[in-house]
Write an enzyme that holds these catalytic residues in place. Structure first.
Site, PDB file in Angstrom:
ATOM      1  CE  LYS A 179      26.502  54.001  20.322  1.00 18.98           C
ATOM      2  NZ  LYS A 179      26.986  52.175  20.339  1.00 18.98           N
ATOM      3  CG  ASP A 232      24.441  55.589   7.536  1.00 14.33           C
ATOM      4  OD1 ASP A 232      23.176  54.596   8.138  1.00 14.33           O
ATOM      5  OD2 ASP A 232      25.707  55.080   8.078  1.00 14.33           O
ATOM      6  CG  HIS A 237      22.827  57.763  15.163  1.00 15.29           C
ATOM      7  ND1 HIS A 237      21.841  56.886  15.800  1.00 15.29           N
ATOM      8  CD2 HIS A 237      24.037  55.744  14.071  1.00 15.29           C
ATOM      9  CE1 HIS A 237      21.839  55.017  14.722  1.00 15.29           C
ATOM     10  NE2 HIS A 237      22.940  55.228  14.205  1.00 15.29           N
ATOM     11  CE  LYS A 328      29.317  54.137   7.694  1.00 12.44           C
ATOM     12  NZ  LYS A 328      28.816  53.154   8.648  1.00 12.44           N
TER      13      LYS A 328
HETATM   14  C1  BG6 Z   1      24.371  52.544  11.889  1.00 14.77           C
HETATM   15  C2  BG6 Z   1      24.589  53.465  10.497  1.00 14.77           C
HETATM   16  O1  BG6 Z   1      22.639  53.303  12.094  1.00 14.77           O
HETATM   17  O2  BG6 Z   1      25.605  53.256  13.315  1.00 14.77           O
HETATM   18  C3  BG6 Z   1      25.883  52.718  10.711  1.00 14.77           C
HETATM   19  O3  BG6 Z   1      23.588  52.783   9.603  1.00 14.77           O
HETATM   20  C4  BG6 Z   1      26.928  52.694  11.453  1.00 14.77           C
HETATM   21  O4  BG6 Z   1      26.611  52.961   9.481  1.00 14.77           O
HETATM   22  C5  BG6 Z   1      25.810  52.538  12.564  1.00 14.77           C
HETATM   23  O5  BG6 Z   1      28.249  52.347  11.332  1.00 14.77           O
HETATM   24  C6  BG6 Z   1      27.297  53.000  14.170  1.00 14.77           C
HETATM   25  O6  BG6 Z   1      27.151  52.629  15.101  1.00 14.77           O
HETATM   26  P1  BG6 Z   1      28.088  52.062  15.999  1.00 14.77           P
HETATM   27  O7  BG6 Z   1      27.302  51.620  17.110  1.00 14.77           O
HETATM   28  O8  BG6 Z   1      28.617  50.627  16.175  1.00 14.77           O
HETATM   29  O9  BG6 Z   1      28.797  53.182  16.864  1.00 14.77           O
END
Ligand code: BG6
Length: 480
Positions: A179, A232, A237, A328
């Site tokens: 990103k 996840d 992330h 979520k």
């Molecule tokens: C993914 C997850 O890696 O990242 C998802 O498995 C999540 O659950 C997604 O929704 C979020 O990515 P972004 O780029 O939409 O923030």
């Protein structure tokens, strides 16, 4: 700038990720003029498709995920013409010699294999690529999460990959690293003199990292219910965002220097006290079903929300907590890193409310940009009244049309694979260290075996998460 000629083989090319992200991303790179003339993209999957049928499928995917009206017809047909397809049995023998023959024609091209398949196939495909001689010592292999379910399985995956490929050939994607603003975080920190002297526990009160999503898990409950927000989102992330915020300046902007520094951060993380964790699960709200309905598992105890208070034990950060939260079905989609500075040591004005201290906010999405919150005097003759105002820079405003053509995370990362630049990819030891830390929290949770606390769908998360901040005299930034 076009990259060198390449052959990209996508295993799982008929799957969701390939159709939604990878192939549309490559199309956009072609629009941007970055695809070399003789690049080839070879889809490899189990389905017995003709090349024509595969091209039709991808043509439709471009229409769906880019938009029919946004497609350039000429580029679209050129893009479809560089596609090839082979029906392959990932764990068996059929299709491999055909793939080998296709690649032989362009043996001078950079070869990359994107494994857009479940992790149970990583090892078998890597081994087959090696034993058939299809992968050469300069080939690259790309894999993506879930890179394990815990430390043990992550180690096993790394081991399987390393039996066939050298670490310098393995590209582990965390799409957050692709990103634009995430990379900008490094530019803000290390290409300016303004912030780095303040970037430490003496001046920073705390850091908040938020990845809030408004979507639920409907449609992917099967995968998600076995993972939960910790596996996840946090293990990968949010961990990457924390590392880039907290790491020491690397000596150079190159793959191993950057990854060494990130690894040091992970290794400096304290074990999180269970009292400093919040697990939540959304309940039904006026505009949507509950988590257990979405996941189609009435007894599920999986968390769709996590908040943590994380301490980094090193000279730079001891005493400055990092608060992480992700969930979520929250009020809005918002990802940001907020570095909240301390109050002035002595105020000549009446005491400022806590939230009026300076903060640097790096917004990943939506409206990517950077904001510096400052306290100024409110204009007007009303005396010395202070106000909290933003110094705002959205990329859209600052860069104009150039912001619109910014590559999305996948596009950038795939091009980095071709270039052979691993800076924005996770190294094996980094992934394992992150699991080691995450496992300790997961183990504590499973020992205590408590149900996640409920929160309202469409709200800002569980009450307990507010409490996590309140008891330290702090508060979350609002999710809007
Ligand atoms: C993914 C997850 O890696 O990242 C998802 O498995 C999540 O659950 C997604 O929704 C979020 O990515 P972004 O780029 O939409 O923030």
């Amino acid at each position: 700038i076009p990259v060198q000629p390449f052959d990209l083989v996508i295993f799982g090319a008929t799957g969701d990720l390939a159709r939604r992200k990878i192939l549309p991303g490559l199309y956009r790179r072609m629009v941007a003029g970055q695809m070399p003339e003789d690049a080839r993209v070879i889809g490899a999957a189990r389905s017995n498709l003709t090349l024509k049928a595969f091209r039709t499928m991808i043509g439709e995917a471009l229409e769906t995920y880019i938009g029919k009206d946004k497609l350039d017809e000429e580029v679209r047909s050129k893009f479809l013409s560089i596609l090839d397809y082979v029906t392959i049995d990932a764990t068996g023998t059929s299709g491999w010699s055909e793939l080998g023959k296709k690649l032989e024609k362009t043996s001078d091209h950079t070869r990359a294999f994107y494994l857009s398949v479940g992790p149970s196939l990583f090892g078998p495909i890597a081994a087959r690529l090696q034993s058939t001689g299809i992968a050469t010592s300069s080939s690259r292999i790309v894999v993506e999460k879930p890179l394990g379910h815990d430390l043990e399985s992550a180690r096993a995956l790394n081991k399987q990959l390393s039996e066939s490929f050298d670490e310098t050939q393995i590209y582990r994607i965390d799409h957050y690293l692709g990103k634009e603003t995430v990379q900008n975080l490094m530019a803000v920190r290390f290409a300016n003199t303004l912030f780095e002297p303040l970037w430490n526990a003496r001046h920073v009160d705390h850091v908040q990292i938020t990845v809030s999503e408004s979507i639920g898990v409907a449609g992917r409950g099967g995968y998600y219910d076995k993972s939960g927000a910790m596996r996840d989102m946090v293990q990968n992330h949010l961990m990457q965002l924390l590392c880039l915020t907290a790491m020491e300046p690397p000596a150079r902007f190159d793959a191993d220097r950057v990854r060494d520094e990130k690894l040091k951060v992970i290794r400096s993380l304290e074990t999180v006290d269970i009292e400093d964790t919040v697990r939540g699960q959304y309940r039904a709200g006026p505009d949507g079903p509950s988590y257990v309905e979405d996941a189609e598992n009435p007894d599920s105890r999986t968390e769709s929300y996590v908040a943590l208070k994380v301490e980094i034990s090193n000279w730079r950060w001891t005493g400055t907590p990092f608060y992480l939260r992700t969930g979520k079905r929250l009020r809005a989609q918002l990802s940001e890193i907020a570095v909240v500075f301390k109050e002035p040591p002595h105020s000549i004005f009446p005491k400022l409310p806590a939230h009026q201290t300076n903060a640097l906010i790096i917004r990943l999405q939506p409206d990517e940009g950077i904001t510096l919150r400052m306290t100024i005097k409110e204009p007007g003759p009303g005396g010395m009244r202070l106000a909290d105002v933003p110094l705002d820079m959205t990329f859209a405003d600052a860069l104009g049309p150039a912001a619109e053509s910014m590559p999305d995370a996948y596009e950038r990362l795939i091009m980095d694979v071709i270039r052979g630049d691993q800076t924005l990819f996770m190294r094996g030891d980094e992934v394992e260290a992150a699991w080691e830390w995450t496992d300790r929290i997961l183990d504590d949770w499973s020992e205590k075996s408590e149900k996640p606390v409920a929160y309202d769908a469409g709200g800002s998360g569980p009450e307990d998460a507010l409490g996590l901040m309140h008891r330290d005299g702090r508060r979350w930034r609002s999710i809007e």
